[in-house]
Design an enzyme around this catalytic site. Structure first.
Site: not given
Length: 481
Positions: A386, A441, A453
């Site tokens: 990420c 994240h 993402h």
């Protein structure tokens, strides 16, 4: 079909309709109804759909929402019995309990059968290992969701076949099954660490840079924790592989995620690293009163302030900080405050472009990477995690350097409230359980409540809606454009 069989079939059909109505199911929908096979001998046999958990420490909740309490945690590789679906939540059965797991963390395909899926891989015994605990389950599959074939006790010898995700495939008394790797030792008595480099000589001293960091028996979150290490603890560094460092602490050998280790010198003095201090190019400061620091973080003291338009000698860049030379002194400046000299003079792609245009550049470039696979620790160009994705996109699209890991990115740039989000803002989430503000994240906000993402659960770069699972996982946002 004769009259008696018709009556039996009708009775079975009625039962399949009446029974679910007799049970209180407050979150059911069409997909909650299990399929029933009616065999010719009039017996019922439900087709069981086994699915896998795709993340670690995933909440197994009492109902289909984050407002429901957690029954417990499920880890990557655990097998669950699929029951149905309620919105974006999956109704599953695990270890005799029925609950819900968010769909992002349950595989979409499983094995429909009355027995757990089988493994057709090589069953050749590679070595002999010894059980190091008592009453250890010898299971049909590699997770606690599989039934036990029997119990093995300390000292029992087994044939070791292979290991994956913290579970060892073994042969015992003519049967093939699985056992948690932590309960196996080599025949010489050592607890079964992952195979590979057996050299345990300490190469250097490193320092833990986070609090309550797990010190584990093996290089993944599937291994049990030996204990917790806190910021400032010094450990003996042995080796590193796939994002995990093998270390020695307090006489014990174990593993820690490499992101939580720093070189000892970096904690006090600027990193020695590359000692080359030759100037590679000239860059221009693009902000006012920018700190020129002794080392590459805000914890280092300021040598002085640099203002917009100052020209500096660029030496190197790492983790969002540029090593520069100004007025005869070597120091560091946050890379976001530096522009290429040509970009300033020619109206290139940095300072003279409005933030909205930069945001469009970031988003459009990110879209070109849709479908690229998620790989933990990957930084591109063909796979990403990420934070590797966000760092790569900002650097390649608009030349903005941001830190490497999500927790550092969440402190970079300007804080933005959720109600004031704009395209191109970085948005951060806690996806490890209850939202306690821990960042795990990151994605790039696209407007319209959507963000792009690299998703570990989706296993690729995707676009998601913030009104889904991520609504209650939101932690904060930062503006770097």
């Amino acid at each position: 079909m004769d009259k008696n069989k018709k009556q039996v079939a009708a009775s079975l059909l009625a039962t399949s309709i009446v029974v679910p109505m007799a049970v209180t199911i407050s979150h059911a929908d069409e997909e909650n109804i299990q399929q029933v096979n009616i065999n010719e001998d009039n017996t019922n046999q439900r087709s069981i759909d086994y699915r896998s958990i795709t993340g670690n420490s995933v909440n197994f909740r009492k109902g289909p929402g984050t407002n429901y309490s957690s029954i417990g945690k499920l880890n990557k590789g655990y097998k669950v019995e699929y029951i149905g679906k309620s919105g974006s939540w999956i109704n599953v059965k695990y270890n005799g309990q029925v609950g819900y797991v968010h769909g992002d963390y349950v595989s979409t395909s499983g094995n429909s059968n009355t027995t757990p899926p089988t493994d057709n891989s090589d069953n050749t015994v590679k070595s002999t290992k010894v059980v190091n605990g008592n009453s250890v389950n010898f299971r049909k599959g590699p997770s606690t969701s599989y039934s036990s074939i029997g119990k093995l006790n300390k000292g029992d010898k087994v044939g070791y076949i292979s290991e994956s995700n913290g579970w060892s495939k073994i042969s015992y008394n003519g049967q093939i099954g699985y056992m948690s790797s932590q309960y196996l030792s080599n025949s010489d008595g050592n607890v079964n660490p992952p195979s590979g480099n057996t050299d345990e000589s300490v190469k250097s001293t490193k320092v833990v840079n986070g609090n309550s960091v797990n010190f584990r028996k093996g290089p993944s979150t599937s291994y049990s924790s030996i204990g917790k290490l806190n910021k400032g603890y010094e450990v003996g560094y042995i080796s590193e592989s796939n994002g995990w460092s093998k270390i020695k602490y307090n006489g014990q050998i174990g593993y820690i995620s490499s992101q939580y280790l720093s070189n000892k010198d970096e904690s006090v003095n600027p990193p020695s690293g590359n000692t080359d201090e030759s100037v590679k190019s000239t860059k221009v400061v693009n902000g006012n009163s920018v700190n020129f620091r002794k080392g590459p973080s805000t914890s280092y003291s300021s040598i002085g302030k640099l203002n917009k338009g100052y020209e500096v000698g660029y030496i190197s860049e790492s983790n969002g900080w540029s090593k520069i030379k100004y007025n005869g002194q070597i120091g560091y400046i946050s890379s976001q405050y530096l522009s290429n000299k040509d970009d300033i003079s020619s109206g290139g792609n940095n300072e003279n472009i409005p933030s909205s245009e930069k945001a469009d550049k970031v988003i459009n470039f990110g879209k070109t990477l849709l479908g690229k696979p998620y790989v933990w620790g990957a930084e591109g160009p063909n796979s990403f995690d990420c934070s590797g994705f966000t760092q790569y996109v900002f650097k390649k699209s608009v030349g903005v350097s941001i830190p490497r890991v999500s927790r550092d990115q969440s402190k970079f740039g300007q804080s933005v409230s959720r109600s004031n989000l704009q395209k191109g803002d970085l948005i951060f989430f806690d996806t490890d359980g209850s939202n306690n503000g821990y960042v795990s994240h990151v994605g790039i906000y696209m407007g319209g409540n959507q963000f792009i993402h690299a998703s570990s659960s989706g296993k690729k770069v995707i676009i998601s809606n913030m009104s889904s699972y991520y609504n209650n996982a939101f932690v904060n946002a930062r503006r770097v454009l």
